[in-house]
Write an enzyme that holds these catalytic residues in place. Sequence first.
Site, mmCIF file in Angstrom:
data_model
loop_
_atom_site.group_PDB
_atom_site.id
_atom_site.type_symbol
_atom_site.label_atom_id
_atom_site.label_comp_id
_atom_site.label_asym_id
_atom_site.label_seq_id
_atom_site.Cartn_x
_atom_site.Cartn_y
_atom_site.Cartn_z
ATOM 1 N N LYS A 80 0.814 -1.156 0.208
ATOM 2 C CA LYS A 80 -0.101 -0.056 0.206
ATOM 3 C C LYS A 80 0.890 1.258 -0.056
ATOM 4 C CE LYS A 80 -3.986 1.812 2.909
ATOM 5 N NZ LYS A 80 -4.626 1.262 4.014
ATOM 6 N N SER A 155 -9.467 2.101 4.092
ATOM 7 C CA SER A 155 -8.442 2.545 2.970
ATOM 8 C C SER A 155 -7.649 1.664 2.089
ATOM 9 C CB SER A 155 -7.630 3.721 3.826
ATOM 10 O OG SER A 155 -6.798 2.928 4.698
ATOM 11 N N SER A 179 -9.849 -0.485 8.066
ATOM 12 C CA SER A 179 -9.260 -0.197 6.836
ATOM 13 C C SER A 179 -8.895 -1.646 6.080
ATOM 14 C CB SER A 179 -8.032 0.755 6.681
ATOM 15 O OG SER A 179 -8.764 2.064 6.904
#
Length: 483
Positions: A80, A155, A179
């Site tokens: 990420k 996220s 997330s």
Amino acid sequence: MEELWRWDAIEIARAVRTRQISSREAVSACLERIEQVNPRVNAVVELRPEEALAAADAADAAIARAETVGALHGVPVTIKVNVDQQGYATTNGVVAFRDKIATEDSPPVANWRTAGAVFIGRTNTPAFSHRWFTDNDLHGRTLNPRNPGLTPGGSSGGAAAAVASGMGPLAHGNDYGGSIRYPAYACGVVGLRPSLGRVPAFNATHVGERPITAQLMAVQGPLARTARDVRLGLAAMARSDPRDPWWAPAPLEGPQPSRPIRVAMSVDPFGRGVDPAVAGAIQAAAKALSEAEYAVEEVTLPRMNEAAELWRLLVLNDSRRALLPSALEFGDEACRTTLLAMLEHAPKPTFESYTEGLDRRATILREWLRFLDRYPLALLPVSLERPFTQGFDLEGNEAMDRIMGAQDPLFVFNLLGLPGVSVPTSVADDIPIGVQVVASRFREDLCLAAAEAIETQHPIPLAEPFHAREGQTRPTESVCGSR
């Protein structure tokens, strides 16, 4: 032979070690899959194919030399964009951070690298990683590969979308308010929020310490299509790192509870109703666990409303202090709008109420630990609603009220630092649905064993992304772009 991008991480690792396939073949297959589907989904936002293939060749050369190799040797993985990966920008989805180049790996990246993983791409996140929707002005919008009208979650929306559509078998994510678990839920994959202290974390690019709630409640963890791959990713990610003072040397496997393992099921843990599809998923998972000889009982879970409200008090007010100024200065319009709307749900703190809240967190956790001594597992919703439509959090205060209420099952276990896994149960009418399984501290092994029992009864196919339709994607130069 089945296309290699369809293989699980465990299958790839075993085949590379035994020279049934090469890492180059596995990595090439995933890169080709990214080339095929990522323009439709925009999950991977930075890609350096030559670098990935060179790393795969190095992995194959180590096998040829009969070297001892790690558990992820030669396995393609994604990282990420909000954690440091040496030589890459830790953008966190923010235009102003596009040149914030990391000079060292963050602990989860370093640990996967030590285990032999091959990094094939960086996955998208909302600006400042602060939405349950994945969209930003730097990298563009990520679409849900199962249904472009739904959020892929946030996220770690890019991570979940990449795994669901076969761009890589294993992805890194992080979880402060759901997330990892929510994107896994929205995309129909498995996502684990580990215990506080299980996986070390640190970003050298971040100036200053994180606020105390981030230290206590934000964790790094893996997403994959199967629970066994999540277990593999966790074991490789959980090695010690002196940069994180919260890391704990806890064993990955604990003593087995007496059989049958008791599971505390709650269809409606807050007593205010759930979507019928969510209720159906809980019942389906309970049936799967019962058939696997777990003892499932419907019970009341401890202090759920109080815990969710306390997360709001502590985390949102820390966000007001530590995040809001930067978000207002550097965030895109959606980031600013949604953050301000979320902060409307933060109880107004005083010094006394904030510090008392930190004290009370221990009281609630103590009650939960005693509860989990009786019921080693809890089965409950990930969210009280099905995955939301794209951009729903930009539709005003009523929409944000609904979102914040629906996400309460996520907040509770961030507050308490307990492990939880999101596991899918179905994809009906292109709408994924699933459940959350929670255990006591450092008992990810129990969560994942239960997730395996559920997925055995409810296997979920890979997503074959839609063909892009006009207006569904925003063109962006960074999609699969090399720096």
